[in-house]
Write a protein that holds these residues in place. Sequence first.
Motif, mmCIF file in Angstrom:
data_model
loop_
_atom_site.group_PDB
_atom_site.id
_atom_site.type_symbol
_atom_site.label_atom_id
_atom_site.label_comp_id
_atom_site.label_asym_id
_atom_site.label_seq_id
_atom_site.Cartn_x
_atom_site.Cartn_y
_atom_site.Cartn_z
ATOM 1 N N UNK A 166 0.837 -1.187 0.158
ATOM 2 C CA UNK A 166 -0.043 -0.323 -0.006
ATOM 3 C C UNK A 166 0.759 1.155 -0.017
ATOM 4 N N UNK A 167 0.020 2.534 -0.015
ATOM 5 C CA UNK A 167 0.673 3.727 -0.251
ATOM 6 C C UNK A 167 -0.069 4.814 0.901
ATOM 7 N N UNK A 168 0.112 4.431 2.117
ATOM 8 C CA UNK A 168 -0.927 5.150 3.100
ATOM 9 C C UNK A 168 -0.869 6.664 3.034
ATOM 10 N N UNK A 169 -1.960 7.090 2.690
ATOM 11 C CA UNK A 169 -1.604 8.960 2.786
ATOM 12 C C UNK A 169 -1.083 9.465 1.592
ATOM 13 N N UNK A 170 -0.963 8.485 0.750
ATOM 14 C CA UNK A 170 0.205 9.506 -0.441
ATOM 15 C C UNK A 170 -0.639 9.377 -1.891
ATOM 16 N N UNK A 171 -0.234 10.480 -2.375
ATOM 17 C CA UNK A 171 -0.289 10.672 -3.822
ATOM 18 C C UNK A 171 0.752 10.026 -4.658
ATOM 19 N N UNK A 172 0.602 9.000 -5.542
ATOM 20 C CA UNK A 172 1.717 8.343 -6.354
ATOM 21 C C UNK A 172 1.292 8.562 -7.766
ATOM 22 N N UNK A 196 -13.082 3.066 4.101
ATOM 23 C CA UNK A 196 -11.761 4.032 4.412
ATOM 24 C C UNK A 196 -11.955 4.338 5.974
ATOM 25 N N UNK A 197 -11.093 3.965 6.971
ATOM 26 C CA UNK A 197 -11.472 4.658 8.227
ATOM 27 C C UNK A 197 -10.507 5.804 8.261
ATOM 28 N N UNK A 198 -10.806 6.093 9.402
ATOM 29 C CA UNK A 198 -9.816 7.602 9.854
ATOM 30 C C UNK A 198 -8.457 7.446 9.872
ATOM 31 N N UNK A 199 -8.024 6.270 10.067
ATOM 32 C CA UNK A 199 -6.586 5.672 10.137
ATOM 33 C C UNK A 199 -5.957 5.548 8.692
ATOM 34 N N UNK A 200 -4.879 5.961 8.358
ATOM 35 C CA UNK A 200 -4.218 5.414 7.040
ATOM 36 C C UNK A 200 -3.891 3.891 6.961
ATOM 37 N N UNK A 201 -3.774 3.322 8.192
ATOM 38 C CA UNK A 201 -3.095 2.193 8.286
ATOM 39 C C UNK A 201 -4.205 1.068 8.470
ATOM 40 N N UNK A 202 -4.027 -0.012 7.654
ATOM 41 C CA UNK A 202 -4.988 -1.251 7.554
ATOM 42 C C UNK A 202 -4.315 -2.522 7.753
ATOM 43 N N UNK A 203 -4.896 -3.318 8.437
ATOM 44 C CA UNK A 203 -4.243 -4.905 8.281
ATOM 45 C C UNK A 203 -5.136 -5.811 7.719
ATOM 46 N N UNK A 204 -6.409 -5.639 7.782
ATOM 47 C CA UNK A 204 -7.231 -6.526 7.079
ATOM 48 C C UNK A 204 -8.615 -5.528 6.734
ATOM 49 N N UNK A 205 -9.222 -6.087 5.660
ATOM 50 C CA UNK A 205 -10.436 -5.399 5.308
ATOM 51 C C UNK A 205 -10.847 -5.981 3.966
ATOM 52 N N UNK A 208 5.250 0.684 4.857
ATOM 53 C CA UNK A 208 5.138 0.005 3.625
ATOM 54 C C UNK A 208 4.493 -1.192 4.074
ATOM 55 N N UNK A 209 3.199 -1.668 4.036
ATOM 56 C CA UNK A 209 2.484 -2.743 4.645
ATOM 57 C C UNK A 209 2.411 -3.639 3.245
ATOM 58 N N UNK A 210 2.544 -4.760 3.430
ATOM 59 C CA UNK A 210 2.446 -5.963 2.326
ATOM 60 C C UNK A 210 1.335 -6.792 2.870
ATOM 61 N N UNK A 211 0.506 -7.084 1.499
ATOM 62 C CA UNK A 211 -0.717 -7.915 1.872
ATOM 63 C C UNK A 211 -1.069 -9.330 1.186
ATOM 64 N N UNK A 212 -1.786 -10.117 1.659
ATOM 65 C CA UNK A 212 -2.233 -11.165 0.779
ATOM 66 C C UNK A 212 -3.609 -11.131 0.333
ATOM 67 N N UNK A 248 -6.984 7.531 -1.004
ATOM 68 C CA UNK A 248 -8.282 6.701 -0.990
ATOM 69 C C UNK A 248 -8.777 6.223 -2.571
ATOM 70 N N UNK A 249 -8.082 6.155 -3.638
ATOM 71 C CA UNK A 249 -8.760 5.731 -4.940
ATOM 72 C C UNK A 249 -7.405 5.819 -5.794
ATOM 73 N N UNK A 250 -7.916 5.165 -6.982
ATOM 74 C CA UNK A 250 -6.790 5.018 -8.015
ATOM 75 C C UNK A 250 -6.138 3.457 -7.911
ATOM 76 N N UNK A 251 -6.209 2.868 -6.972
ATOM 77 C CA UNK A 251 -5.673 1.574 -6.890
ATOM 78 C C UNK A 251 -4.381 1.842 -5.973
ATOM 79 N N UNK A 252 -4.632 2.246 -4.721
ATOM 80 C CA UNK A 252 -3.666 2.412 -3.842
ATOM 81 C C UNK A 252 -2.879 1.327 -3.248
#
Length: 241
Positions: free
Chosen positions: A107-113, A132-141, A195-199, A163-167
């Motif tokens: 992910x790209x928390x709170x970023x424009x890329x 999308x919650x108030x926090x940029x960080x998410x661990x599951x959803x 930088x958080x990684x996901x499955x 919050x959009x565009x394929x974050x």
Amino acid sequence: MAMEARSRTKVQMLYDACDEVFSSHKERLPTFQQIHWLKTLMDAMKAVDVGIDESGPGSPSWSPDWTTELVSSREVSKITYIHVHECDEFSIGVFCFPAGATFPLHDHPGMTVLSKLLYGSMYVKAYDWVKVGESNARTIGLAGRVMDGVLKSPCETSVLFPRSGGNIHCFTALTPCAMLDVLSPPYSEELGRPSTYFLDFPIPSLPGYAVLRERDLPEDLEVAGAPYLGPPIATVEDDLC
């Protein structure tokens, strides 16, 4: 936003625009016009503009004024990052991929890329969180897929927002390729932008959606570094010296 294009390299113009957009107005998100400006600059950039020879090993038959040596795309054997510039407000860099290399879902928390594929082709899969919650960080959803396809150079610069565009996205290089990235603000563990990684676990009964779950840093992910061999950039820090 007037730019003296004749006296500046493309990467210098990109740096100057990023400094104007992200540093001078850091209290607010970029406007549509500012994003369009950056996107137009990046659309015009090629690998050689950031010191990369995409044609083969060694130097090309011609050499730019600023160097006699370029990073050879054919000699990249692992994912390689070329650091162009970084400050508190933004970073500019290039990821070079050998064919078959994969950069896992992240992910790209709170970023424009802004990302520009400089050469080659890659498979891209991208998601946005459904809620999308108030926090940029998410661990599951729950996340909705916004891209699942192949990018081939030449193509337009892609833009993603907090919050959009394929974050949340992942890449697989189908051929040797390179991606020019501008991130604002950059990753920072201290400032809550890790930088958080996901499955991803697709939901068969809900096509286009998946549950994303945080994972540890993949053990097989190895990113090498390479020197920036493109034209020198005059930065704000230089002006203060």
